[in-house]
Design a protein around this motif. Structure first.
Motif, PDB file in Angstrom:
ATOM      1  N   GLY A   1     -43.831  31.113  75.081  1.00 35.93           N
ATOM      2  CA  GLY A   1     -44.591  30.047  74.435  1.00 35.93           C
ATOM      3  C   GLY A   1     -45.493  29.306  75.407  1.00 35.93           C
ATOM      4  O   GLY A   1     -45.966  28.224  75.101  1.00 35.93           O
TER       5      GLY A   1
ATOM      6  N   ASN B   1     -34.981  33.953  76.370  1.00 35.62           N
ATOM      7  CA  ASN B   1     -35.336  32.532  76.250  1.00 35.62           C
ATOM      8  C   ASN B   1     -34.137  31.670  75.888  1.00 35.62           C
ATOM      9  O   ASN B   1     -33.983  30.561  76.376  1.00 35.62           O
ATOM     10  CB  ASN B   1     -36.418  32.319  75.194  1.00 35.62           C
ATOM     11  CG  ASN B   1     -37.737  32.936  75.581  1.00 35.62           C
ATOM     12  OD1 ASN B   1     -37.836  33.580  76.615  1.00 35.62           O
ATOM     13  ND2 ASN B   1     -38.744  32.750  74.759  1.00 35.62           N
ATOM     14  N   VAL B   2     -33.306  32.165  74.965  1.00 34.61           N
ATOM     15  CA  VAL B   2     -32.183  31.353  74.511  1.00 34.61           C
ATOM     16  C   VAL B   2     -31.009  31.461  75.479  1.00 34.61           C
ATOM     17  O   VAL B   2     -30.558  30.462  76.044  1.00 34.61           O
ATOM     18  CB  VAL B   2     -31.733  31.749  73.087  1.00 34.61           C
ATOM     19  CG1 VAL B   2     -30.580  30.875  72.640  1.00 34.61           C
ATOM     20  CG2 VAL B   2     -32.906  31.631  72.109  1.00 34.61           C
TER      21      VAL B   2
ATOM     22  N   HIS C   1     -32.182  31.468  79.734  1.00 34.31           N
ATOM     23  CA  HIS C   1     -32.798  30.227  80.213  1.00 34.31           C
ATOM     24  C   HIS C   1     -31.965  28.979  79.938  1.00 34.31           C
ATOM     25  O   HIS C   1     -32.081  27.993  80.641  1.00 34.31           O
ATOM     26  CB  HIS C   1     -34.219  30.075  79.659  1.00 34.31           C
ATOM     27  CG  HIS C   1     -35.240  30.728  80.534  1.00 34.31           C
ATOM     28  ND1 HIS C   1     -35.789  30.093  81.621  1.00 34.31           N
ATOM     29  CD2 HIS C   1     -35.758  31.976  80.514  1.00 34.31           C
ATOM     30  CE1 HIS C   1     -36.625  30.918  82.227  1.00 34.31           C
ATOM     31  NE2 HIS C   1     -36.625  32.071  81.573  1.00 34.31           N
ATOM     32  N   THR C   2     -31.136  29.026  78.903  1.00 29.25           N
ATOM     33  CA  THR C   2     -30.290  27.858  78.641  1.00 29.25           C
ATOM     34  C   THR C   2     -29.083  27.869  79.569  1.00 29.25           C
ATOM     35  O   THR C   2     -28.666  26.836  80.091  1.00 29.25           O
ATOM     36  CB  THR C   2     -29.818  27.852  77.175  1.00 29.25           C
ATOM     37  OG1 THR C   2     -30.934  28.143  76.345  1.00 29.25           O
ATOM     38  CG2 THR C   2     -29.250  26.499  76.792  1.00 29.25           C
TER      39      THR C   2
ATOM     40  N   TRP D   1     -29.035  19.682  84.162  1.00 27.07           N
ATOM     41  CA  TRP D   1     -29.593  20.981  83.768  1.00 27.07           C
ATOM     42  C   TRP D   1     -30.686  21.385  84.758  1.00 27.07           C
ATOM     43  O   TRP D   1     -30.707  22.504  85.254  1.00 27.07           O
ATOM     44  CB  TRP D   1     -30.157  20.906  82.341  1.00 27.07           C
ATOM     45  CG  TRP D   1     -30.745  22.208  81.873  1.00 27.07           C
ATOM     46  CD1 TRP D   1     -30.066  23.263  81.348  1.00 27.07           C
ATOM     47  CD2 TRP D   1     -32.128  22.600  81.898  1.00 27.07           C
ATOM     48  NE1 TRP D   1     -30.930  24.287  81.045  1.00 27.07           N
ATOM     49  CE2 TRP D   1     -32.201  23.905  81.372  1.00 27.07           C
ATOM     50  CE3 TRP D   1     -33.307  21.963  82.316  1.00 27.07           C
ATOM     51  CZ2 TRP D   1     -33.409  24.601  81.244  1.00 27.07           C
ATOM     52  CZ3 TRP D   1     -34.505  22.656  82.196  1.00 27.07           C
ATOM     53  CH2 TRP D   1     -34.552  23.962  81.663  1.00 27.07           C
TER      54      TRP D   1
ATOM     55  N   PRO E   1     -39.993  26.496  81.771  1.00 31.13           N
ATOM     56  CA  PRO E   1     -40.280  27.868  81.304  1.00 31.13           C
ATOM     57  C   PRO E   1     -41.457  27.971  80.343  1.00 31.13           C
ATOM     58  O   PRO E   1     -42.001  29.050  80.178  1.00 31.13           O
ATOM     59  CB  PRO E   1     -38.983  28.299  80.615  1.00 31.13           C
ATOM     60  CG  PRO E   1     -38.195  27.054  80.410  1.00 31.13           C
ATOM     61  CD  PRO E   1     -38.650  26.049  81.412  1.00 31.13           C
ATOM     62  N   ASP E   2     -41.859  26.859  79.727  1.00 32.02           N
ATOM     63  CA  ASP E   2     -42.971  26.981  78.788  1.00 32.02           C
ATOM     64  C   ASP E   2     -44.288  26.401  79.313  1.00 32.02           C
ATOM     65  O   ASP E   2     -45.229  26.239  78.558  1.00 32.02           O
ATOM     66  CB  ASP E   2     -42.615  26.389  77.414  1.00 32.02           C
ATOM     67  CG  ASP E   2     -42.191  24.936  77.503  1.00 32.02           C
ATOM     68  OD1 ASP E   2     -42.098  24.418  78.633  1.00 32.02           O
ATOM     69  OD2 ASP E   2     -41.950  24.320  76.442  1.00 32.02           O
TER      70      ASP E   2
END
Lengths: 349, 361
Positions: A87, A118-119, A122-123, A265, A299-300
């Motif tokens: 994104g 991504n989910v 990256h989380t 985080w 990341p975006d």
């Protein structure tokens, strides 16, 4: 892990959020031009490579065509596909260059890859048992992973994984879902069907259609396409493994996720990521994952911005006493392989 | 004959399918559009060929649309997408010309005082610029059988769709008896002023009333009988700002002839005021509605209302919750930034409504 107090972690979050806001507010024409030009260059290289390979009975056309195609596939996967699907370019409002519509030239269907990458990755970056990028379920990367004799072979099958990385990632999200156990059997079957269809189209294109069009040069075109795909896979595998494993990056227990604040985080992303030092060409060819740290913090944000904010991130790290792992490509590749070999044996540092 | 063309189109379809195998996962389109942007059938674009100033703050853009364009009917509008600062903005404009033999279209744009996109089109667009286009749409058109008598009531840039209709009537010899009542601040502010005056001079069947409001005050519906005695017997087309149209509609309704009045209005995008987040959220696909508090992400509001909302990490990094926005404005809970605009994708996990919002879920 915490060298920061809670108040310091909150302050870190505030500073990094501010940095993010600055960049997001500054995006404009030049950035849009960058990605559009990148896509044009990639398509140009691919077209040139395919055309050159029709004449691949001449040796220089085979080499030239294969080189063009390899570079095109690397750009398509890394600087374009990976980043668009994050994104990073959604802000332009161009429905073609958008995370919801982009499909890439790799075996993994975009929507499945977006879930696993991504989910999940990256989380839960570098959280044992949650981030499957830690060895992709095949390779022991941390002493806390229980040793089994099969790991003795991991230096070898890590090589095989590198060559077939494209296909590994294709099945990777499905494997993650089986492990989590959240998806119904029907859902898994549907997704497996999607993978097979995607793989079928990819294989048909590179190993049937283009060779067939080349007539008596068919075997040469097939070999060139195979070479491009394997080289692209190996390169992607090296870059990705360099992002989180070389040297003394941290791996976390699941407990860190409980009530993790934004600051914590950010801190986890910082401690678990590694940069590769190099010039502009290296950055583009790695899809700017040479700035893995900046990428994991934001990341975006568009990839072309990472190089510019890297000094600020490094400065912030220094002020908070947080490590900023970075090194040249050869050293990072060496360190990642050292870890793969070391972890093949029981125990560990 | 039909079998012959069938065979050809079969061959074409097979060629298309083969090309799709070669370009997978892209479409042959993506390469065609790369060679010439106007060839793409998937993404309709147009090339601006000329920009002609109409008044101090309005201009007509002559555009050559790509091959996927469908001919329009005079009075219809088109969505135009313009890239400004790397971001695509979509706005709706009336087509100001009837269909032309050379396939070009025109839109006439008035730069509003805070019209970001309209100012860009009027002042900063140069020939050769590419714009994105939707297909022509709208029911503000003349009937297939041209009316014997007609009344047009317009204000400001509301004259643009009517200009296309008048040009259509002029092309047919202006056999209809036509009255145009147009309102603008001054004579110089009349968009198409010269063309309209010339047209009225040329055709005895056309009457033009210009109302210059700076001098004579605003045009009200009650003034119309004075300007056009048989107004009630004429099918009427009206276009202008919302307040102007509301006044007309009331007048026509009180005379019991509301059906004779056709209206078109473009209300500018409403940006929400800074006071008070939260609002009613309508989920247009599932038909559900929920009241949302400010500060609560739309993802949670949707889930509480029983709408199937895709989601991933809930931190604003994974983008699996992207949902197209309908009407309304949302706020990014991380940055405070406002987003509005139909069709824009928003992340429901970090967005909260500011006023009433529609989501396509």
């Amino acid at each position: 892990m915490a060298t920061l107090t809670d108040a310091e972690a909150d302050e870190l979050a505030r500073e990094l959020d501010e940095l993010r806001r600055e960049v997001a507010g500054d995006l404009g024409e030049a950035d849009a031009k960058y990605i559009r030009r990148m896509i044009a260059v990639q398509r140009g290289l691919e077209a040139a490579g395919r055309v050159a390979l029709f004449g691949s009975s001449r040796r220089w056309l085979w080499w030239g065509g294969t080189a063009c195609l390899t570079v095109a596939k690397v750009l398509e996967n890394m600087e374009i596909g990976h980043n668009v699907m994050h994104g990073q370019w959604d802000w332009m409002g161009d429905p073609k260059i958008h995370s919801t519509t982009w499909e890439w030239d790799a075996a993994a269907p975009a929507y499945q890859w977006k879930h696993s990458h991504n989910v999940l990755h990256h989380t839960y970056t570098n959280v044992l048992g949650r981030d499957r990028d830690l060895g992709y379920g095949l390779i022991r990367m941390d002493p806390r992973q229980k040793w089994r004799p099969v790991y003795l072979l991991q230096p070898f099958y890590n090589l095989a994984l590198a060559a077939l990385f494209e296909y590994g990632t294709a099945w990777y999200d499905l494997a993650a879902q089986v492990e989590i156990g959240e998806s119904s059997e029907e859902e898994l079957r549907r997704q497996a069907g999607d993978i097979l269809r995607k793989v079928g189209r990819q294989v048909a294109k590179d190993y049937v259609m283009f060779p067939a069009l080349a007539g008596r040069n068919a075997p040469r075109v097939l070999l060139a396409n195979l070479t491009a795909n394997v080289l692209r896979s190996i390169w992607a595998h090296q870059v990705i493994f360099c992002g989180h494993f070389p040297g003394d990056v941290q791996v976390f227990e699941e407990e860190v996720l409980e009530g993790e604040t934004r600051g914590r985080w950010y801190q986890r992303q910082l401690l678990g990521s590694v940069n590769i030092e190099g010039g502009p060409l290296l950055h583009v060819m790695t899809g700017n994952l040479s700035h893995q740290i900046e990428h994991h913090l934001f990341p975006d944000l568009p990839s072309n911005r990472y190089v510019r904010i890297a000094p600020q991130v490094r400065e912030i790290c220094a002020r908070y006493g947080l490590p900023y792992h970075s090194g040249p490509l050869v050293r990072q590749v060496g360190r990642h392989w050292k870890r793969v070999v070391r972890m093949a044996f029981p125990g560990g540092r | 004959m039909t079998t012959g063309s069938g065979r050809w189109s079969d061959a074409g379809a097979m060629l298309g399918a083969a090309a799709r195998w070669l370009t997978t996962p892209l479409l042959p389109e993506d390469y065609l559009g790369w060679v010439n942007p106007l060839w793409s059938a998937a993404q309709l674009r147009g090339r601006v060929e000329a920009v002609r100033a109409e008044t101090a703050d309005s201009a007509t853009l002559l555009i050559r649309p790509g091959r996927a364009w469908a001919p329009h009917r005079p009075g219809q509008w088109v969505r135009v997408g313009v890239d400004i600062g790397g971001v695509r903005h979509w706005r709706t404009f009336s087509l100001s010309s009837p269909p032309r033999r050379d396939g070009r279209i025109t839109i006439t744009v008035k730069a509003g005082p805070d019209g970001f996109v309209s100012s860009h089109l009027v002042r900063r667009t140069r020939p050769d610029t590419l714009v994105h286009l939707g297909l022509p749409d709208g029911r503000f058109v003349l009937p297939a059988r041209l009316p014997r008598r007609a009344l047009f009531v317009t204000a400001g840039s509301g004259v643009t769709p009517v200009m296309a209709m008048l040009a259509q009537l002029a092309a047919a010899g202006m056999t209809s008896d036509v009255v145009l009542i147009h309102s603008a601040p001054t004579r110089d502010d009349v968009i198409f002023g010269t063309a309209l005056r010339a047209m009225a001079a040329r055709f005895p069947t056309m009457r033009l009333h210009e109302r210059h409001t700076r001098e004579h005050g605003r045009l009200k519906a009650a003034d119309i009988p004075e300007l056009c005695e048989d107004w009630a017997d004429r099918p009427t087309w009206a276009c202008g700002p919302p307040g102007f149209l509301a006044d007309l509609a009331e007048h026509w309704d009180t005379h019991g002839i509301g059906a004779a009045l056709r209206q078109e209005s473009f209300h500018p995008l409403r940006y929400a005021e800074d006071d008070g987040d939260g609002g009613r959220v309508r989920f247009t696909l599932s038909g559900k509605t929920a009241e949302a508090e400010g500060g609560t992400p739309l993802l949670e509001t949707g889930e509480a209302a029983g709408v199937l909302m895709p989601s991933g990490c809930r931190m604003g990094i994974c983008r699996s919750c992207l949902t197209p926005l309908g009407e309304g404005t949302v706020r990014d809970l991380r940055t405070g930034e406002l987003t509005s605009g139909e069709g824009k994708y928003i992340q429901t996990c970090i967005s909260t409504p500011v006023g009433p919002v529609e989501l396509r879920r």
